[in-house]
Design a protein around this motif. Sequence first.
Motif, PDB file in Angstrom:
ATOM      1  N   PHE A 165       6.776  16.553  -0.308  1.00  0.00           N
ATOM      2  CA  PHE A 165       5.772  15.538  -0.634  1.00  0.00           C
ATOM      3  C   PHE A 165       6.537  14.268  -0.941  1.00  0.00           C
ATOM      4  O   PHE A 165       7.475  14.281  -1.751  1.00  0.00           O
ATOM      5  N   MET A 166       6.187  13.183  -0.265  1.00  0.00           N
ATOM      6  CA  MET A 166       6.831  11.903  -0.504  1.00  0.00           C
ATOM      7  C   MET A 166       5.788  10.812  -0.516  1.00  0.00           C
ATOM      8  O   MET A 166       4.798  10.883   0.227  1.00  0.00           O
ATOM      9  N   VAL A 167       6.004   9.811  -1.334  1.00  0.00           N
ATOM     10  CA  VAL A 167       5.145   8.632  -1.365  1.00  0.00           C
ATOM     11  C   VAL A 167       6.034   7.418  -1.166  1.00  0.00           C
ATOM     12  O   VAL A 167       7.060   7.279  -1.849  1.00  0.00           O
ATOM     13  N   HIS A 200      18.890   9.310   3.572  1.00  0.00           N
ATOM     14  CA  HIS A 200      17.774   8.503   4.075  1.00  0.00           C
ATOM     15  C   HIS A 200      16.889   8.046   2.920  1.00  0.00           C
ATOM     16  O   HIS A 200      16.528   6.862   2.841  1.00  0.00           O
ATOM     17  N   LEU A 201      16.539   8.965   2.030  1.00  0.00           N
ATOM     18  CA  LEU A 201      15.685   8.588   0.900  1.00  0.00           C
ATOM     19  C   LEU A 201      16.356   7.521   0.051  1.00  0.00           C
ATOM     20  O   LEU A 201      15.709   6.558  -0.367  1.00  0.00           O
ATOM     21  N   GLU A 202      17.650   7.661  -0.179  1.00  0.00           N
ATOM     22  CA  GLU A 202      18.390   6.663  -0.951  1.00  0.00           C
ATOM     23  C   GLU A 202      18.347   5.295  -0.265  1.00  0.00           C
ATOM     24  O   GLU A 202      18.243   4.262  -0.916  1.00  0.00           O
ATOM     25  N   SER A 203      18.391   5.287   1.066  1.00  0.00           N
ATOM     26  CA  SER A 203      18.386   4.024   1.809  1.00  0.00           C
ATOM     27  C   SER A 203      17.055   3.285   1.707  1.00  0.00           C
ATOM     28  O   SER A 203      16.998   2.084   1.974  1.00  0.00           O
ATOM     29  N   ASP A 232      13.522   0.612  -3.215  1.00  0.00           N
ATOM     30  CA  ASP A 232      12.248   0.529  -3.926  1.00  0.00           C
ATOM     31  C   ASP A 232      11.045   0.910  -3.069  1.00  0.00           C
ATOM     32  O   ASP A 232       9.951   1.075  -3.601  1.00  0.00           O
ATOM     33  N   GLN A 233      11.229   1.043  -1.768  1.00  0.00           N
ATOM     34  CA  GLN A 233      10.124   1.465  -0.903  1.00  0.00           C
ATOM     35  C   GLN A 233       9.704   2.907  -1.216  1.00  0.00           C
ATOM     36  O   GLN A 233       8.554   3.271  -1.063  1.00  0.00           O
ATOM     37  N   LEU A 234      10.650   3.713  -1.697  1.00  0.00           N
ATOM     38  CA  LEU A 234      10.360   5.096  -2.058  1.00  0.00           C
ATOM     39  C   LEU A 234       9.776   5.130  -3.465  1.00  0.00           C
ATOM     40  O   LEU A 234      10.389   4.652  -4.414  1.00  0.00           O
ATOM     41  N   MET A 280       0.842  -1.165   0.000  1.00  0.00           N
ATOM     42  CA  MET A 280       0.000   0.000   0.000  1.00  0.00           C
ATOM     43  C   MET A 280       0.898   1.243   0.000  1.00  0.00           C
ATOM     44  O   MET A 280       1.977   1.234   0.578  1.00  0.00           O
ATOM     45  N   HIS A 281       0.410   2.298  -0.640  1.00  0.00           N
ATOM     46  CA  HIS A 281       1.167   3.548  -0.672  1.00  0.00           C
ATOM     47  C   HIS A 281       0.692   4.502   0.419  1.00  0.00           C
ATOM     48  O   HIS A 281      -0.487   4.527   0.762  1.00  0.00           O
ATOM     49  N   PHE A 282       1.640   5.297   0.912  1.00  0.00           N
ATOM     50  CA  PHE A 282       1.350   6.343   1.889  1.00  0.00           C
ATOM     51  C   PHE A 282       2.076   7.602   1.455  1.00  0.00           C
ATOM     52  O   PHE A 282       3.220   7.552   0.994  1.00  0.00           O
ATOM     53  N   ALA A 283       1.395   8.737   1.629  1.00  0.00           N
ATOM     54  CA  ALA A 283       1.977  10.026   1.268  1.00  0.00           C
ATOM     55  C   ALA A 283       2.155  10.871   2.509  1.00  0.00           C
ATOM     56  O   ALA A 283       1.333  10.818   3.432  1.00  0.00           O
ATOM     57  N   ILE A 284       3.223  11.640   2.509  1.00  0.00           N
ATOM     58  CA  ILE A 284       3.434  12.643   3.548  1.00  0.00           C
ATOM     59  C   ILE A 284       3.404  14.005   2.859  1.00  0.00           C
ATOM     60  O   ILE A 284       4.011  14.194   1.796  1.00  0.00           O
TER      61      ILE A 284
END
Length: 95
Positions: free
Chosen positions: A52-54, A27-30, A33-35, A1-5
Amino acid sequence: MHFAIVAYDKPNGLAYRMEVRPDHLKHLESLGDQLVLAGPFLDAKGDMVGSFMVIEAASQEEAEATFRRDPFVARGVFDSITIKPYRIGINNTKK
């Protein structure tokens, strides 16, 4: 499932955002594929004022824990944060 901040920086927070940004990008790189996608909100001058991140996560709790590990969250860059389940309806991100 996707979540957005959806998160907005503290007022006059650009300098602090830029200080924390290298750790945020690591952190985003770590996340691998979750990002799904990430990027800043901009003001009229083109300065970054929020994010904005998903991500993909199994639950709201897992998504919240992942976002809490982000240095922008952990180190207090943001003034307000909303985390919600998100469904991609149309994806033209290759443009």
